[in-house]
Design a protein around this motif. Structure first.
Motif, mmCIF file in Angstrom:
data_model
loop_
_atom_site.group_PDB
_atom_site.id
_atom_site.type_symbol
_atom_site.label_atom_id
_atom_site.label_comp_id
_atom_site.label_asym_id
_atom_site.label_seq_id
_atom_site.Cartn_x
_atom_site.Cartn_y
_atom_site.Cartn_z
ATOM 1 N N ASN A 1 57.186 55.611 45.790
ATOM 2 C CA ASN A 1 57.626 54.580 44.846
ATOM 3 C C ASN A 1 56.694 53.362 44.859
ATOM 4 N N THR A 2 55.400 53.615 44.687
ATOM 5 C CA THR A 2 54.414 52.540 44.789
ATOM 6 C C THR A 2 53.540 52.494 43.535
ATOM 7 N N THR A 3 53.265 51.269 43.070
ATOM 8 C CA THR A 3 52.426 51.023 41.905
ATOM 9 C C THR A 3 51.044 50.561 42.362
ATOM 10 N N LEU A 4 50.006 51.070 41.731
ATOM 11 C CA LEU A 4 48.635 50.640 42.002
ATOM 12 C C LEU A 4 48.140 49.777 40.844
ATOM 13 N N THR A 5 47.641 48.586 41.172
ATOM 14 C CA THR A 5 47.050 47.685 40.179
ATOM 15 C C THR A 5 45.592 47.439 40.547
ATOM 16 N N ILE A 6 44.679 47.732 39.631
ATOM 17 C CA ILE A 6 43.250 47.533 39.839
ATOM 18 C C ILE A 6 42.812 46.380 38.945
ATOM 19 N N ILE A 7 42.207 45.358 39.539
ATOM 20 C CA ILE A 7 41.855 44.143 38.806
ATOM 21 C C ILE A 7 40.336 44.076 38.638
ATOM 22 N N GLU A 8 39.896 43.985 37.401
ATOM 23 C CA GLU A 8 38.479 44.021 37.062
ATOM 24 C C GLU A 8 37.751 42.739 37.497
ATOM 25 N N ASP A 9 36.449 42.902 37.750
ATOM 26 C CA ASP A 9 35.540 41.777 37.994
ATOM 27 C C ASP A 9 35.966 40.916 39.182
ATOM 28 N N THR A 10 36.577 41.555 40.172
ATOM 29 C CA THR A 10 36.951 40.842 41.389
ATOM 30 C C THR A 10 36.516 41.670 42.586
ATOM 31 N N ALA A 11 36.343 40.989 43.717
ATOM 32 C CA ALA A 11 35.970 41.668 44.953
ATOM 33 C C ALA A 11 37.189 41.731 45.870
ATOM 34 N N HIS A 12 37.136 41.016 46.995
ATOM 35 C CA HIS A 12 38.144 41.165 48.049
ATOM 36 C C HIS A 12 39.329 40.213 47.884
ATOM 37 N N MET A 13 39.255 39.285 46.920
ATOM 38 C CA MET A 13 40.290 38.252 46.805
ATOM 39 C C MET A 13 40.754 38.091 45.359
ATOM 40 N N PRO A 14 41.334 39.118 44.775
ATOM 41 C CA PRO A 14 41.743 39.028 43.370
ATOM 42 C C PRO A 14 42.811 37.974 43.119
ATOM 43 N N ASN A 15 43.579 37.608 44.135
ATOM 44 C CA ASN A 15 44.605 36.581 43.936
ATOM 45 C C ASN A 15 44.007 35.223 43.601
ATOM 46 N N LEU A 16 42.763 34.985 44.041
ATOM 47 C CA LEU A 16 42.053 33.749 43.706
ATOM 48 C C LEU A 16 41.077 33.934 42.552
ATOM 49 N N GLU A 17 40.492 35.116 42.444
ATOM 50 C CA GLU A 17 39.474 35.348 41.424
ATOM 51 C C GLU A 17 40.081 35.540 40.034
ATOM 52 N N ARG A 18 41.208 36.218 39.968
ATOM 53 C CA ARG A 18 41.920 36.430 38.698
ATOM 54 C C ARG A 18 43.407 36.160 38.940
ATOM 55 N N PRO A 19 43.766 34.886 39.201
ATOM 56 C CA PRO A 19 45.143 34.595 39.607
ATOM 57 C C PRO A 19 46.193 34.947 38.562
ATOM 58 N N ASP A 20 45.893 34.764 37.279
ATOM 59 C CA ASP A 20 46.893 35.070 36.249
ATOM 60 C C ASP A 20 47.226 36.566 36.248
ATOM 61 N N THR A 21 46.195 37.400 36.315
ATOM 62 C CA THR A 21 46.415 38.849 36.340
ATOM 63 C C THR A 21 47.154 39.254 37.606
ATOM 64 N N PHE A 22 46.722 38.698 38.726
ATOM 65 C CA PHE A 22 47.378 39.016 39.995
ATOM 66 C C PHE A 22 48.839 38.566 39.984
ATOM 67 N N ASN A 23 49.090 37.345 39.547
ATOM 68 C CA ASN A 23 50.454 36.823 39.558
ATOM 69 C C ASN A 23 51.370 37.643 38.653
ATOM 70 N N THR A 24 50.855 38.101 37.524
ATOM 71 C CA THR A 24 51.662 38.944 36.647
ATOM 72 C C THR A 24 52.040 40.240 37.348
ATOM 73 N N ALA A 25 51.073 40.874 38.004
ATOM 74 C CA ALA A 25 51.360 42.117 38.717
ATOM 75 C C ALA A 25 52.372 41.888 39.825
ATOM 76 N N LEU A 26 52.219 40.808 40.571
ATOM 77 C CA LEU A 26 53.116 40.547 41.692
ATOM 78 C C LEU A 26 54.522 40.198 41.219
ATOM 79 N N THR A 27 54.638 39.331 40.213
ATOM 80 C CA THR A 27 55.981 38.948 39.766
ATOM 81 C C THR A 27 56.690 40.106 39.074
ATOM 82 N N GLU A 28 55.963 40.930 38.331
ATOM 83 C CA GLU A 28 56.599 42.111 37.740
ATOM 84 C C GLU A 28 57.114 43.048 38.817
#
Length: 253
Positions: A219-246
């Motif tokens: 029961n696990t979802t995989l989210t892959i965030i483009e144009d980021t390296a090891h810290m997508p929560n800082l590099e693409r925070p809007d995309t990351f926050n959407t994935a986390l809050t959903e």
């Protein structure tokens, strides 16, 4: 007691930072999660940020005891755990030791595998280097693996965060990290929903590792965030926050 931020009300989310960072790496999430109806708790791990430094070796068990003590102090029972890199490994260790206190597992740019003999030697050598030379050489070496060169402004923030880390604390944590167990079996037996997030340019824990981890967990979802390296929560925070809050919204409250 660890230094921490505790912001918002609602179901609690414990944000566990990676190495060699501190709780400030979660700044975008400390804004977004309370706005979405969640309580965001972000500690500085032992040896990092403003928390106490214990030289030598800090095993993962000590970090987990610190986190449990913090949750008990805050009167938080079961919690959603979200960790990046070493923080993700600590989240997995917490789940291994205290599965009854875990409502969800969000694993960001991390790996469940134990060290190989070679990687263990490398990690111990890195810890010795940090003790001898401080943070600068290491930080300069890895900054554009931590953050994609496409995100130079974020890179400047992350570089300063690494330079500010207490070298003795970071070294002690790495010695403990070198001896962590493998978490594949415990993740396969998880009874809570999971989220795995990874950046497309992450060299430390690349997409195939994240995919393997997500497939191993029920029961696990995989989210892959483009144009980021090891810290997508800082590099693409809007995309990351959407994935986390959903993901958080999907959990039974």
């Amino acid at each position: 007691m660890l230094t921490y931020d505790d912001i918002g009300t609602g179901p609690a989310v414990l944000l566990v930072h990676g190495h060699p960072f501190d709780r400030s790496m979660w700044a975008p999430q400390l804004m977004a999660l309370p706005a979405a109806g969640y309580r965001a708790i972000a500690p500085d791990l032992r040896g990092y940020g403003e928390s106490p430094v214990t030289p030598g070796t800090v095993p993962f068990s000590r970090h987990i005891d610190d986190l449990v003590e913090l949750l008990d102090h805050l009167e938080v029972g079961a919690v959603v755990l979200c960790g990046l890199s070493m923080g993700g490994q600590l989240v997995m260790d917490f789940h291994l030791r205290h599965p009854d206190r875990v409502r969800g597992l969000a694993l960001v740019d991390t790996t469940p595998h134990a060290e190989t003999e070679e990687s263990r030697r490398n990690r111990m050598a890195m810890a010795d280097q940090l003790d001898r030379e401080g943070m600068k050489g290491y930080a300069d070496e890895v900054i554009w693996k931590m953050v994609s060169p496409k995100n130079p402004e974020v890179g400047a923030v992350v570089l300063q965060m690494m330079l500010d880390a207490p070298a003795a604390g970071a070294a002690a944590a790495q010695r403990g990290r070198a001896d962590r167990p493998d978490y594949v079996e415990s993740l396969a037996g998880a009874t809570v929903p999971g989220l795995v997030v990874v950046g497309t340019e992450d060299e430390f824990t690349p997409v195939p590792v994240a995919r393997e981890m997500a497939e191993a967990m029920p029961n696990t979802t995989l989210t892959i965030i483009e144009d980021t390296a090891h810290m997508p929560n800082l590099e693409r925070p809007d995309t990351f926050n959407t994935a986390l809050t959903e993901y958080l919204d999907s959990l039974p409250h």
